[in-house]
Design an enzyme around this catalytic site. Sequence first.
Site, short mmCIF file in Angstrom:
data_model
loop_
_atom_site.label_atom_id
_atom_site.label_comp_id
_atom_site.label_asym_id
_atom_site.label_seq_id
_atom_site.Cartn_x
_atom_site.Cartn_y
_atom_site.Cartn_z
N SER A 1 -34.75 -50.99 -48.60
CA SER A 1 -35.69 -49.85 -48.69
C SER A 1 -35.93 -49.49 -50.14
CB SER A 1 -35.08 -48.63 -47.99
OG SER A 1 -34.11 -48.03 -48.85
N ASP A 2 -37.04 -48.85 -50.39
CA ASP A 2 -37.14 -48.20 -51.69
C ASP A 2 -36.16 -47.03 -51.63
OD1 ASP A 2 -39.97 -47.50 -53.86
OD2 ASP A 2 -37.82 -47.29 -54.18
N TRP A 3 -35.91 -46.45 -52.76
CA TRP A 3 -34.88 -45.41 -52.80
C TRP A 3 -35.40 -44.14 -52.11
CZ3 TRP A 3 -33.63 -49.80 -54.39
CH2 TRP A 3 -32.37 -50.12 -54.88
N ALA A 4 -34.81 -43.90 -50.94
CA ALA A 4 -35.18 -42.77 -50.07
C ALA A 4 -36.48 -43.03 -49.33
CB ALA A 4 -35.27 -41.46 -50.85
N SER A 5 -36.77 -44.30 -49.04
CA SER A 5 -38.00 -44.58 -48.27
C SER A 5 -37.72 -44.68 -46.78
CB SER A 5 -38.65 -45.89 -48.75
OG SER A 5 -37.85 -47.01 -48.42
#
Length: 719
Positions: A234-238
């Site tokens: 994931s992207d960071w916090a996606s």
Amino acid sequence: MRKEKIDDIDDITSQLTLDEKISLIHASSSFTSGGVPRLGVPELVFSDGPHGVRHEQGRGWFPIDNADDHSTYLPVGICLASTWNKNLANKYGNILGSEAKNRGKHVLLGPGINIIRSPLNGRNFEYFSEDPFLTGKLATEYVKGLQGQGVAACPKHYAVNNQETDRHNIDVRVSLRAIHEIYLPAFRVVVQEGKAWSIMGAYNKVNGQYATHHEYLNNRILKGDWKFDGVVISDWASVKDTKEALLYGTDIEMGTELVRDFNRPVYDEFYLANPAKRYIESGTVDECYVDDKVRRILRLMQRTTALSDHGTGKRNVQEHQEAALEVAREGVVLLKNDGLLPFNKREIKTLAVIGHNASRVFAEGGGSSQVRPPYEITPLEGLKKIVSDFCDVIYAVGYEPYYDKTLFRKLPGEAASQSREYSSKTELARSSNKELLQEAIEIAQKADAVIFVGGWIHGHEGMPWGEGTYDAEARDKMNLKLIFDQEELINKITDVNKNTAVVLMGGSNVEMDNWLPQTRAYLHAWYPGMEGGTAIAETLFGETNPSGKLPVTFANSHEEYPSHCIGQFPGNKTVEYSEDIFVGYRYFDTFKKEVVFPFGYGLSYTTFEFSNLKITQTDNLVLVECSITNTGDRKGAEVVQIYIHHKNPTVKRPTHELKGFQKIHLEPGEPSKVQINLDKSSFKYFHPKQEKWVLEAGTYEIQVGNSSRDIKLVDEIEW
Ligand code: GLC
């Protein structure tokens, strides 16, 4: 992959407890995901970024001071793309892999390959092009070079992530045809040809579902049709939903919006931590979904330095810095030259260098792609190095950046007081800039030649990262106006000194109508890396012959781009990609719209002749051959570009599309033959109802040129 390797994975997976499996699929610190010490399974270690290994943050969320984290700062993605040089892209990736490995990283979070849909996207500097074919071919070489070092590439951000405004929630409404013809092809190529070992999911939604756990994008296309056997990170916090992340293809969750206090992160609160465990234990989601993630993660570990020996890598070595220079030399783009360039240092007694960007360093700007290099040669330093034995160099900064809230979008909740405070600073800065302008004019008047270095900047003085950034992650631009009153400065300089060359830096173009007509020479340098100043100086004084070509169309105003005059940008909660497949030159050329500089355009100090086009067609292949001769008096490089034009389509299609290119370096007078193969897929379009690529019978032009608007040779074939 050797057979026993797969057995190991199955064997290890069968020994893992559910807790241990869950620990593997989410972060264990800012840039690591869990391991299983009991079985010798290490944590995976990630690092930004796409053009250099980012400064060290350890297990925390902030840079560690005086860490041993200097790394080579390569020219940014769009500068690499401007080289149109596949060999350089491979070397670029190889350097990143060697340095990442040397820094103990298993996954490098790059390349950034989102399509440049609007010139206002703050992250365009990190990306490659408006064209998916150019992006895919260069990024594939980057991935091969990187993974050849045993470090996983992580092409990002999958998918249709083309703006920073409201990036965590914006819902992109886009047609299936545009998804397949514009926004996915580069990802398909890096997966199928580059064999990328990981992919990063994007923040945004696509047609109503978050991209990071998108059933169609991940399960049907990426892991289904394309048979991707790597890891979706994931992207960071996606990640925004546990069940969707479990079912729809997220393999590792990094960063989360759930953790309120980064100084007390609780990784068990992540969506793919305890909440995921509860879904499995309750039987709501079958454990086989977790097992698939675990197998992919273990496979990635086996491919990388996490579990295999790929040596120690090198960092900050001369060969890497020389490669950074090579990419910058071939990535800067000479867009205008009436003969003023190249300057002759033996004919200049006094050289005036003017502009804030002549003495500014950029490596640590831009957001997550920041790098901490051992040095960065500014244009002023590069120029002094080349000419100071022959002429006096005098410098004036010309202008200082200031906070101008009209220049970029407010972030939600941005304090009004903040802008009041900054507006008084703005007035102060603007008045002092008037004095700086006068100083600049004075030195321009007494110089034999002037070099102005301006354009965009990454960060913004006095503002924390992500708040006041013009040309960087987390924020889009409001327009393409040349910031900090530079238009007036350029015009006043060219008024008093005709021997003025303009160099602009930045991730995109600026409005040019008000200053370009009276400017004799213009070099666009993007952010050219730690040796960028050397490359700029060498180009201006002819020690390097420029060969860069625009990977994006330069129009004068953002309103002229289809994402603004047909589609929406940046939208509000949703953003309509109404321009559909007509992005970049696919729009400007099809609808015959005026541009300032077209896609694929770039000048040289020599000339080239195209001749002898020969087309050989078989059942599945079209071989395009032509001759290129350097007809000038100095060595140089040309980019042969192949565009396909369907003369009688029954469906809407762009007037032409790039389907082949090759860069060729030639000595003066040297002829050469270029051969480029086009397979059948080069001629197909995506049929949204049949959901497949279709080759329509008819007549197709093969166009050979050196920009999308300078076609030199044409022939036709029938399918
Ligand atoms: C950022 C970026 C992504 C980067 C990641 C880790 O938000 O979108 O490109 O790799 O977080 O820093």
